[in-house]
Design a protein around this motif. Structure first.
Motif, PDB file in Angstrom:
ATOM      1  N   ASN A   1       0.807  -1.300  -0.006  1.00  0.00           N
ATOM      2  CA  ASN A   1      -0.084  -0.050  -0.145  1.00  0.00           C
ATOM      3  C   ASN A   1       0.901   1.288   0.099  1.00  0.00           C
ATOM      4  OD1 ASN A   1      -2.278   1.527  -0.002  1.00  0.00           O
ATOM      5  ND2 ASN A   1      -2.241   1.479   2.476  1.00  0.00           N
ATOM      6  N   THR A   2       1.688   1.512  -1.133  1.00  0.00           N
ATOM      7  CA  THR A   2       2.471   2.709  -1.247  1.00  0.00           C
ATOM      8  C   THR A   2       2.149   3.822  -1.964  1.00  0.00           C
ATOM      9  OG1 THR A   2       3.379   1.342  -2.894  1.00  0.00           O
ATOM     10  CG2 THR A   2       4.507   1.182  -0.909  1.00  0.00           C
ATOM     11  N   TYR A   3       0.823   3.670  -2.547  1.00  0.00           N
ATOM     12  CA  TYR A   3       0.360   4.534  -3.527  1.00  0.00           C
ATOM     13  C   TYR A   3      -1.171   4.888  -2.995  1.00  0.00           C
ATOM     14  CZ  TYR A   3       4.173   3.190  -6.250  1.00  0.00           C
ATOM     15  OH  TYR A   3       5.386   2.791  -6.583  1.00  0.00           O
ATOM     16  N   GLY A   4      -1.559   6.535  -3.157  1.00  0.00           N
ATOM     17  CA  GLY A   4      -3.049   6.766  -2.963  1.00  0.00           C
ATOM     18  C   GLY A   4      -3.487   6.508  -4.552  1.00  0.00           C
ATOM     19  N   ARG A   5      -3.910   5.486  -4.466  1.00  0.00           N
ATOM     20  CA  ARG A   5      -4.342   5.266  -6.036  1.00  0.00           C
ATOM     21  C   ARG A   5      -5.858   5.541  -6.227  1.00  0.00           C
ATOM     22  NH1 ARG A   5      -0.896   1.272  -8.350  1.00  0.00           N
ATOM     23  NH2 ARG A   5       0.045  -0.111  -6.520  1.00  0.00           N
ATOM     24  N   LEU A   6      -6.273   6.015  -7.145  1.00  0.00           N
ATOM     25  CA  LEU A   6      -7.855   6.250  -7.569  1.00  0.00           C
ATOM     26  C   LEU A   6      -8.223   4.793  -7.961  1.00  0.00           C
ATOM     27  CD1 LEU A   6      -7.349   9.244 -10.407  1.00  0.00           C
ATOM     28  CD2 LEU A   6      -7.836   9.365  -7.906  1.00  0.00           C
ATOM     29  N   PRO A   7      -9.671   4.802  -7.974  1.00  0.00           N
ATOM     30  CA  PRO A   7     -10.289   3.642  -8.042  1.00  0.00           C
ATOM     31  C   PRO A   7     -10.363   3.312  -9.733  1.00  0.00           C
ATOM     32  CG  PRO A   7     -11.858   4.983  -7.641  1.00  0.00           C
ATOM     33  CD  PRO A   7     -10.391   5.882  -7.538  1.00  0.00           C
ATOM     34  N   ILE A   8      -9.435   3.356 -10.168  1.00  0.00           N
ATOM     35  CA  ILE A   8      -9.153   3.056 -11.860  1.00  0.00           C
ATOM     36  C   ILE A   8      -8.109   2.081 -12.130  1.00  0.00           C
ATOM     37  CG2 ILE A   8      -8.807   4.329 -13.985  1.00  0.00           C
ATOM     38  CD1 ILE A   8      -9.773   6.946 -12.790  1.00  0.00           C
ATOM     39  N   ALA A   9      -8.503   1.273 -13.218  1.00  0.00           N
ATOM     40  CA  ALA A   9      -7.315   0.404 -13.857  1.00  0.00           C
ATOM     41  C   ALA A   9      -7.418   0.676 -15.158  1.00  0.00           C
ATOM     42  CB  ALA A   9      -7.799  -1.218 -13.332  1.00  0.00           C
ATOM     43  N   LEU A  10      -6.193   1.040 -15.664  1.00  0.00           N
ATOM     44  CA  LEU A  10      -6.469   1.370 -17.174  1.00  0.00           C
ATOM     45  C   LEU A  10      -5.880  -0.102 -17.833  1.00  0.00           C
ATOM     46  CD1 LEU A  10      -4.682   4.611 -17.128  1.00  0.00           C
ATOM     47  CD2 LEU A  10      -6.791   4.219 -17.333  1.00  0.00           C
ATOM     48  N   GLU A  11      -6.610  -0.287 -19.165  1.00  0.00           N
ATOM     49  CA  GLU A  11      -6.406  -1.406 -19.946  1.00  0.00           C
ATOM     50  C   GLU A  11      -5.900  -1.269 -21.051  1.00  0.00           C
ATOM     51  OE1 GLU A  11      -9.221  -5.041 -20.234  1.00  0.00           O
ATOM     52  OE2 GLU A  11     -10.109  -3.489 -21.484  1.00  0.00           O
ATOM     53  N   ARG A  12      -5.970  -0.029 -21.902  1.00  0.00           N
ATOM     54  CA  ARG A  12      -5.481   0.240 -23.082  1.00  0.00           C
ATOM     55  C   ARG A  12      -5.446   1.660 -23.625  1.00  0.00           C
ATOM     56  NH1 ARG A  12      -9.489   0.852 -27.344  1.00  0.00           N
ATOM     57  NH2 ARG A  12     -11.711   0.474 -26.315  1.00  0.00           N
ATOM     58  N   GLY A  13      -4.766   2.014 -24.324  1.00  0.00           N
ATOM     59  CA  GLY A  13      -4.554   3.361 -24.938  1.00  0.00           C
ATOM     60  C   GLY A  13      -4.358   3.552 -26.476  1.00  0.00           C
ATOM     61  N   GLN A  14      -4.847   4.860 -26.842  1.00  0.00           N
ATOM     62  CA  GLN A  14      -4.497   5.266 -28.279  1.00  0.00           C
ATOM     63  C   GLN A  14      -4.446   6.566 -28.338  1.00  0.00           C
ATOM     64  OE1 GLN A  14      -4.579   2.919 -31.272  1.00  0.00           O
ATOM     65  NE2 GLN A  14      -3.518   4.743 -31.779  1.00  0.00           N
TER      66      GLN A  14
ATOM     67  N   CYS B   1      -3.597  10.147 -27.426  1.00  0.00           N
ATOM     68  CA  CYS B   1      -3.684  10.922 -25.876  1.00  0.00           C
ATOM     69  C   CYS B   1      -5.026  10.086 -25.387  1.00  0.00           C
ATOM     70  CB  CYS B   1      -4.075  12.029 -26.187  1.00  0.00           C
ATOM     71  SG  CYS B   1      -2.507  13.097 -26.839  1.00  0.00           S
ATOM     72  N   ARG B   2      -5.570   9.232 -25.374  1.00  0.00           N
ATOM     73  CA  ARG B   2      -6.654   8.753 -24.853  1.00  0.00           C
ATOM     74  C   ARG B   2      -6.314   7.164 -24.255  1.00  0.00           C
ATOM     75  NH1 ARG B   2     -10.573  12.150 -26.057  1.00  0.00           N
ATOM     76  NH2 ARG B   2     -10.362  13.528 -27.762  1.00  0.00           N
ATOM     77  N   VAL B   3      -7.056   6.861 -23.166  1.00  0.00           N
ATOM     78  CA  VAL B   3      -6.890   5.550 -22.242  1.00  0.00           C
ATOM     79  C   VAL B   3      -8.309   5.348 -22.118  1.00  0.00           C
ATOM     80  CG1 VAL B   3      -4.540   5.925 -21.876  1.00  0.00           C
ATOM     81  CG2 VAL B   3      -6.491   6.856 -20.312  1.00  0.00           C
ATOM     82  N   TRP B   4      -8.374   3.805 -21.972  1.00  0.00           N
ATOM     83  CA  TRP B   4      -9.597   3.165 -21.498  1.00  0.00           C
ATOM     84  C   TRP B   4      -9.326   2.246 -20.143  1.00  0.00           C
ATOM     85  CZ3 TRP B   4      -8.333   4.503 -26.077  1.00  0.00           C
ATOM     86  CH2 TRP B   4      -9.480   5.208 -27.020  1.00  0.00           C
ATOM     87  N   ASP B   5     -10.290   2.350 -19.336  1.00  0.00           N
ATOM     88  CA  ASP B   5     -10.266   1.475 -18.103  1.00  0.00           C
ATOM     89  C   ASP B   5     -10.587   0.245 -18.304  1.00  0.00           C
ATOM     90  OD1 ASP B   5     -12.925   1.669 -17.568  1.00  0.00           O
ATOM     91  OD2 ASP B   5     -12.356   3.242 -15.994  1.00  0.00           O
ATOM     92  N   VAL B   6     -10.537  -0.949 -17.323  1.00  0.00           N
ATOM     93  CA  VAL B   6     -11.189  -2.101 -17.567  1.00  0.00           C
ATOM     94  C   VAL B   6     -12.633  -2.209 -17.715  1.00  0.00           C
ATOM     95  CG1 VAL B   6      -9.203  -3.193 -16.528  1.00  0.00           C
ATOM     96  CG2 VAL B   6     -11.047  -2.513 -15.126  1.00  0.00           C
ATOM     97  N   ASN B   7     -13.341  -1.192 -17.486  1.00  0.00           N
ATOM     98  CA  ASN B   7     -14.637  -1.050 -17.440  1.00  0.00           C
ATOM     99  C   ASN B   7     -15.248  -0.116 -18.820  1.00  0.00           C
ATOM    100  OD1 ASN B   7     -15.846  -2.280 -14.915  1.00  0.00           O
ATOM    101  ND2 ASN B   7     -14.564  -0.790 -14.093  1.00  0.00           N
ATOM    102  N   GLY B   8     -14.149   0.026 -19.559  1.00  0.00           N
ATOM    103  CA  GLY B   8     -14.676   0.753 -20.954  1.00  0.00           C
ATOM    104  C   GLY B   8     -14.887   2.262 -20.749  1.00  0.00           C
ATOM    105  N   LYS B   9     -14.586   2.651 -19.805  1.00  0.00           N
ATOM    106  CA  LYS B   9     -14.797   4.429 -19.495  1.00  0.00           C
ATOM    107  C   LYS B   9     -13.338   5.097 -20.254  1.00  0.00           C
ATOM    108  CE  LYS B   9     -14.950   8.256 -16.087  1.00  0.00           C
ATOM    109  NZ  LYS B   9     -15.993   8.735 -16.966  1.00  0.00           N
ATOM    110  N   GLN B  10     -13.528   5.954 -21.034  1.00  0.00           N
ATOM    111  CA  GLN B  10     -12.579   6.690 -21.883  1.00  0.00           C
ATOM    112  C   GLN B  10     -11.971   7.924 -20.930  1.00  0.00           C
ATOM    113  OE1 GLN B  10     -12.427   9.326 -25.721  1.00  0.00           O
ATOM    114  NE2 GLN B  10     -13.497   7.304 -25.981  1.00  0.00           N
ATOM    115  N   TYR B  11     -10.868   8.149 -21.126  1.00  0.00           N
ATOM    116  CA  TYR B  11     -10.362   9.344 -20.534  1.00  0.00           C
ATOM    117  C   TYR B  11      -9.275  10.187 -21.443  1.00  0.00           C
ATOM    118  CZ  TYR B  11     -11.561   6.449 -16.106  1.00  0.00           C
ATOM    119  OH  TYR B  11     -12.084   5.661 -15.214  1.00  0.00           O
TER     120      TYR B  11
END
Length: 400
Positions: free
Chosen positions: A14-27, A29-39
């Motif tokens: 537990n060394t990082y104050g992580r956000l509740p996000i897990a990134l899965e792929r990118g293209q 300047c965009r990335v998508w998390d494991v639930n399909g949400k785009q950022y």
């Protein structure tokens, strides 16, 4: 789309104050998390993903390298080490390069180099000037050079041999080192990253270069976060027309592949000799290919000019919407390394912006930091502004 997947890592420390996000792929300047949400990615892995994600030229080059050879120890020559070193020497006007794996390792090597430089001159207890609010890493030596008591706490005793001064104050530097023959180097970031996106002034950089020449000290400039084209020049200190003696690099040099480097000028080029420093993974073929290809693509696609142009547009947008408004202390930075300092801690904005589809960070507790890939377009900068500005405004309205 599959059912919601909770982002959790119960078996990792537990060394990082992580956000509740897990990134899965990118293209791009965009990335998508494991639930399909785009950022929209305005953080780039903290100034690392120079070419964005899944770059059409970088990915095949790395795949080609993986199929050939990933690792070779430094008992043997690694051809792309020399190719990348020669390119860094050309771009910096310096002399030679040592390769490692991270910014921490590059800064650690710089500290060792400065100490050896001092011992070679007969100085038994060499001292290095470092700065308030600096961040150089989390090893014991780089932590000690860092100017943040909060992250040093609990790891005492700190490493000795550092003199700390404020930024952009040449008289304070002169006073702190007056009549001290043990000083061997001055060590700083051209633009402090973790410390809050604090730039060193052009005149100050020139004054420190002159003082180091006068005193025969090493000028050591940490370009780990602000280098590799991020400000619109290859290295941020180049805006001041100076050349350092030692320059640690990392982050954006490999576009996501772990890499670090220490570039040395003539005064420091021959301090390290066989047996003085090294590393198992440093300069491995995969990392070297990543560095070679990153620079090649940056040159071919004009990414320094793009960083300057898009960064100026992004900064102008931030200034138009926020400068002078209650709660906004300052908007600062150069190119695609920008910070908006508020008058109170604003860590919640990291999560709020992510929920709205934008990845940023908050550093030094109260500075919204944006360090996107250098491929960001004007349209993407406008999209980032359309998210971050309302989030800052809403936060300030709540705090009023």
């Amino acid at each position: 789309m599959s059912a919601f997947i909770e982002a959790a890592s119960p078996h990792t420390m537990n060394t990082y104050g992580r956000l509740p996000i897990a990134l899965e792929r990118g293209q791009g300047c965009r990335v998508w998390d494991v639930n399909g949400k785009q950022y929209l990615d305005a953080l780039a892995g903290i100034a690392v993903n120079t070419l964005g994600h899944n770059h059409a030229e970088l990915v095949p080059a790395l795949q080609d390298q993986v199929a050939k050879i990933i690792h070779s120890c430094n008992y043997y020559h690694v051809p792309n080490q020399e190719k990348l070193a020669a390119k860094l020497v050309e771009l910096s006007g310096m002399t030679n390069v040592f390769f490692c794996n991270s910014g921490l390792e590059a800064n650690e090597a710089a500290i060792k180099l400065a100490r050896k430089f001092g011992h070679d001159k007969g100085i038994s207890f060499p001292k290095i000037v470092v700065y308030e609010k600096a961040f150089h890493g989390r090893s014991l030596a780089t932590l000690s050079a860092t100017g943040n008591a909060k992250i040093q706490k609990g790891f005492e005793p700190l490493v000795e041999g550092f003199i700390r001064v404020p930024v952009n104050n040449i008289e304070a530097l002169k006073a702190a080192t007056a009549n001290d023959p043990s000083v061997v180097a001055v060590f700083f970031e051209t633009i402090q990253g973790e410390g809050g996106v604090n730039p060193m002034g052009t005149e100050y950089l020139q004054q420190v270069r002159a003082l180091c020449d006068e005193k025969d000290w090493l000028l050591m400039i940490d370009e780990v976060q602000c280098g590799m084209g991020r400000t619109g020049k290859w290295f941020a200190h180049q805006w001041a027309g100076i050349v350092p003696d030692v320059m640690p690099l990392a982050k954006g040099l490999g576009s996501g592949v772990p890499i670090g480097a220490v570039v040395a000028g003539p005064k420091a080029a021959n301090v390290f000799q066989p047996g003085n420093h090294g590393g198992t993974f440093g300069g491995n073929p995969l990392a070297m290919r990543a560095g070679v290809e990153t620079i090649r693509i940056m040159e071919k696609d004009g990414l320094l000019d793009n960083a300057a142009k898009v960064g100026a547009h992004l900064k102008a947008g931030l200034e138009k919407a926020l400068a002078g408004k209650p709660g906004v202390k300052e908007i600062r930075g150069f190119g695609l390394m920008l910070g908006v300092e508020l008058d109170k801690p604003c860590g919640v904005l990291t999560n709020r912006c992510a929920e709205a589809g934008l990845l940023i960070s908050v550093t030094a507790d109260s500075v919204v930091r944006m360090v996107p890939p250098l491929i960001m377009t004007i349209a993407e900068a406008d999209e980032a502004l359309s998210i971050v500005v309302p989030q800052i405004q809403q936060f300030l309205a709540e705090q009023a």
